[in-house]
Design an enzyme around this catalytic site. Structure first.
Site, mmCIF file in Angstrom:
data_model
loop_
_atom_site.group_PDB
_atom_site.id
_atom_site.type_symbol
_atom_site.label_atom_id
_atom_site.label_comp_id
_atom_site.label_asym_id
_atom_site.label_seq_id
_atom_site.Cartn_x
_atom_site.Cartn_y
_atom_site.Cartn_z
ATOM 1 N N TYR A 50 1.120 -1.208 0.001
ATOM 2 C CA TYR A 50 -0.009 0.161 -0.014
ATOM 3 C C TYR A 50 0.934 1.343 0.070
ATOM 4 O O TYR A 50 1.006 2.187 1.017
ATOM 5 C CB TYR A 50 -0.778 0.204 1.376
ATOM 6 C CG TYR A 50 -1.998 -1.197 1.453
ATOM 7 C CD1 TYR A 50 -2.543 -1.584 0.280
ATOM 8 C CD2 TYR A 50 -2.074 -1.895 2.589
ATOM 9 C CE1 TYR A 50 -3.434 -2.666 0.557
ATOM 10 C CE2 TYR A 50 -3.037 -2.696 2.744
ATOM 11 C CZ TYR A 50 -3.647 -3.209 1.723
ATOM 12 O OH TYR A 50 -4.532 -4.230 1.775
ATOM 13 N N ASP B 125 -9.529 -5.575 9.326
ATOM 14 C CA ASP B 125 -8.453 -5.111 8.390
ATOM 15 C C ASP B 125 -7.453 -4.106 8.955
ATOM 16 O O ASP B 125 -8.166 -3.488 10.206
ATOM 17 C CB ASP B 125 -8.847 -4.721 7.000
ATOM 18 C CG ASP B 125 -7.926 -5.449 5.849
ATOM 19 O OD1 ASP B 125 -6.475 -4.968 6.191
ATOM 20 O OD2 ASP B 125 -8.127 -6.467 5.188
ATOM 21 N N HIS C 190 -1.586 -17.129 2.241
ATOM 22 C CA HIS C 190 -0.720 -17.374 1.165
ATOM 23 C C HIS C 190 0.278 -16.017 1.082
ATOM 24 O O HIS C 190 1.290 -16.130 0.491
ATOM 25 C CB HIS C 190 -1.297 -17.591 -0.137
ATOM 26 C CG HIS C 190 -1.939 -16.392 -0.909
ATOM 27 N ND1 HIS C 190 -2.541 -16.378 -2.206
ATOM 28 C CD2 HIS C 190 -2.283 -15.210 -0.384
ATOM 29 C CE1 HIS C 190 -3.089 -15.290 -2.364
ATOM 30 N NE2 HIS C 190 -2.622 -14.335 -1.148
ATOM 31 N N ASN D 31 4.060 -15.700 -7.890
ATOM 32 C CA ASN D 31 3.726 -14.317 -7.793
ATOM 33 C C ASN D 31 3.440 -14.029 -6.256
ATOM 34 O O ASN D 31 4.106 -12.874 -5.680
ATOM 35 C CB ASN D 31 2.270 -13.967 -8.159
ATOM 36 C CG ASN D 31 1.814 -12.632 -8.164
ATOM 37 O OD1 ASN D 31 2.650 -11.702 -8.514
ATOM 38 N ND2 ASN D 31 0.415 -12.536 -7.584
HETATM 39 N N1 SAM Z 1 -9.781 -11.402 2.008
HETATM 40 C C1 SAM Z 1 -9.418 -10.596 0.814
HETATM 41 C C2 SAM Z 1 -9.456 -11.323 -0.357
HETATM 42 O O1 SAM Z 1 -9.299 -12.325 -0.493
HETATM 43 O O2 SAM Z 1 -10.232 -10.666 -1.309
HETATM 44 C C3 SAM Z 1 -8.441 -9.767 0.848
HETATM 45 C C4 SAM Z 1 -7.002 -10.563 0.785
HETATM 46 S S1 SAM Z 1 -5.521 -9.440 0.593
HETATM 47 C C5 SAM Z 1 -4.391 -10.402 -0.173
HETATM 48 C C6 SAM Z 1 -4.693 -9.692 2.195
HETATM 49 C C7 SAM Z 1 -5.402 -8.713 3.221
HETATM 50 O O3 SAM Z 1 -4.928 -9.107 4.503
HETATM 51 C C8 SAM Z 1 -5.505 -7.320 3.085
HETATM 52 O O4 SAM Z 1 -6.898 -6.628 2.870
HETATM 53 C C9 SAM Z 1 -4.728 -6.863 4.033
HETATM 54 O O5 SAM Z 1 -4.858 -5.300 4.080
HETATM 55 C C10 SAM Z 1 -4.847 -7.530 5.151
HETATM 56 N N2 SAM Z 1 -3.803 -7.461 6.122
HETATM 57 C C11 SAM Z 1 -2.519 -7.680 5.911
HETATM 58 N N3 SAM Z 1 -1.874 -7.703 7.088
HETATM 59 C C12 SAM Z 1 -2.809 -7.531 8.073
HETATM 60 C C13 SAM Z 1 -2.577 -7.434 9.403
HETATM 61 N N4 SAM Z 1 -1.655 -7.420 10.255
HETATM 62 N N5 SAM Z 1 -3.857 -7.335 10.113
HETATM 63 C C14 SAM Z 1 -4.976 -7.191 9.712
HETATM 64 N N6 SAM Z 1 -5.076 -7.368 8.113
HETATM 65 C C15 SAM Z 1 -4.103 -7.348 7.604
HETATM 66 C C1 ASE Z 2 -1.912 -11.131 -2.692
HETATM 67 C C2 ASE Z 2 -2.851 -11.512 -3.750
HETATM 68 C C3 ASE Z 2 -2.590 -11.220 -4.922
HETATM 69 C C4 ASE Z 2 -0.960 -10.405 -2.901
HETATM 70 C C5 ASE Z 2 -0.545 -9.769 -4.006
HETATM 71 C C6 ASE Z 2 -1.253 -10.189 -5.119
HETATM 72 C C7 ASE Z 2 -3.199 -11.027 -6.330
HETATM 73 C C8 ASE Z 2 -2.424 -10.235 -7.206
HETATM 74 N N1 ASE Z 2 -1.197 -9.733 -6.418
HETATM 75 O O1 ASE Z 2 -2.311 -11.747 -1.473
HETATM 76 C C9 ASE Z 2 -4.208 -11.849 -6.667
HETATM 77 C C10 ASE Z 2 -3.829 -13.222 -6.925
HETATM 78 N N2 ASE Z 2 -3.265 -13.587 -8.325
HETATM 79 C C11 ASE Z 2 -2.093 -13.761 -8.336
HETATM 80 C C12 ASE Z 2 -1.400 -13.859 -9.935
HETATM 81 O O2 ASE Z 2 -1.421 -14.110 -7.522
#
Ligand code: SAM
Ligand code: ASE
Length: 354
Positions: free
Chosen positions: A148, A211, A264, A311
């Site tokens: 971010y 979050d 992941h 990735n």
């Molecule tokens: N669960 C959603 C999805 O699958 O569409 C978002 C997945 S995103 C890859 C990972 C999420 O974990 C983000 O929204 C990020 O801001 C949140 N996150 C990362 N570190 C965190 C923390 N220490 N405490 C709470 N949330 C966190």
């Molecule tokens: C994450 C998910 C994604 C962190 C970085 C990411 C995605 C793209 N960049 O947790 C969505 C999933 N797609 C791929 C290609 O990993």
């Protein structure tokens, strides 16, 4: 090898070596607004009109449109001796901004941030770490500070990530009957899209999205629906946001924890820490639903999940895992009765019980 074998090998090599060009055609066509323009106009358009409307060159526009036809993104026909283009079904469904299934923000994210990290894949493999420093000059000791980097980047990431749930969310959330779970906590739930879908599918449930503070602010400002339709307002009433750090702060009590594409991002040690906290806050008889891409038992497929795992190497601290690896992490945290469903698509559902 005979010459036919050589030729076949050459073709495969050529496809791999040029694969990035296919991605760039998609990225450029989305960026330039080709699919939105063709969706807005009732009649198919010729290349000269597309170029005039988008302010692009005639020299570039024609070839780009024709390449999109070969990729089955656009269709072409001849009107009064001139080629005219319209969106094909794939583009109409997934690449037009106004489509409820639109994936444009994810395509944009992949074409900008992800692509730049992938330019350093070799370095990532050599060093075993993500490439934000090389790609953007930012330190990545705090992973999500690097992800971010700016508020625009945060919105782009969150918008992109939520789009897949419009396509695959329902089948993942109904792969198991979640009716018994009345309070749901979506950890790292981002924009809240999956939590909203969950309460719409299970009318007796309420959800809390936890979050980090900047994401909760963004989710409230950019993603609250603000629609007047009663049903949607009622759904929004059943989703609340809570700012916190899931590694450090006490988690809310809940019957069901959702962890979608969270594990992941992290090392085994971090996952264990997170799951231990989830186990503590989970009510007896409750559970945790993990939604992730899952690698085959031997880790050698499916290709898409292997690429997602690379990735994770270039963009995070984690990796994609096998079902056995998720089972081990869940059981070590105290969960049992690990069950698995793959309703199709890139993601699987793994449910474990306390
Ligand atoms: N669960 C959603 C999805 O699958 O569409 C978002 C997945 S995103 C890859 C990972 C999420 O974990 C983000 O929204 C990020 O801001 C949140 N996150 C990362 N570190 C965190 C923390 N220490 N405490 C709470 N949330 C966190
Ligand atoms: C994450 C998910 C994604 C962190 C970085 C990411 C995605 C793209 N960049 O947790 C969505 C999933 N797609 C791929 C290609 O990993």
């Amino acid at each position: 090898m005979d010459s036919a074998g050589l030729d076949a090998g050459y073709e495969v090599l050529s496809e791999y070596a040029h694969g990035f060009m296919v991605s760039q055609v998609l990225f450029a066509a989305c960026d330039l607004g080709i699919f939105d323009l063709l969706a807005e106009t009732p009649e198919p358009l010729d290349a000269a009109t597309v170029a005039a409307r988008l302010g692009t060159s005639a020299r570039g526009t024609g070839p780009l449109l024709d390449t999109c036809v070969s990729l089955k993104l656009l269709t072409v026909r001849t009107r009064a001796g001139v080629a005219v283009y319209s969106n094909g079904p794939l583009a109409s469904t997934y690449l037009v901004s106004s489509s409820p299934y639109g994936q444009r923000h994810m395509v944009q994210y992949l074409g900008s941030t992800t692509y730049r990290c992938w330019t350093h894949l070799g370095d990532a493999v050599r060093e075993g770490r993500n490439q934000y420093h090389r790609a953007f000059g930012v330190a990545a000791d705090q992973l999500f500070s690097a992800i971010y980097r700016t508020s625009a980047e945060r919105v782009c990431f969150l918008r992109g990530l939520q789009e897949v749930w419009a396509v695959h969310g329902r089948r993942l959330l109904t792969a198991f009957d979640l009716t018994p779970f009345r309070t749901v906590c979506d950890l790292g739930g981002g924009s809240g899209a999956l939590a909203r879908l969950c309460v719409s599918l299970y009318p007796a449930c309420t959800a809390t999205v936890l979050d980090i503070p900047e994401v909760v602010d963004t989710a409230r400002m950019e993603f609250s629906r603000g629609e007047t339709e009663e049903e949607e307002e009622e759904e929004d009433d059943r989703v609340s946001f809570r700012a916190g750090d899931f590694f450090r702060d006490p988690l809310p009590e809940a019957d069901l924890f959702l962890l979608a594409r969270v594990l992941h991002d992290w090392t085994d040690a971090r996952c264990s820490q997170l799951l231990a906290g989830v186990f503590r806050s989970c009510r007896a008889g409750g559970g945790v639903l993990v939604i992730e891409g899952v690698l085959d038992a031997d880790g050698r497929g499916p290709l898409t999940t292997q690429l997602f795992s690379l990735n994770m190497l270039v963009q995070t601290e984690g990796q994609e895992r096998t079902l056995a690896q998720y089972t081990q992490l869940l059981e070590a945290a105290g969960f049992r009765r690990v069950a698995h469903r793959h309703p199709g698509g890139p993601y699987h559902a793994v449910l474990a019980r306390k």
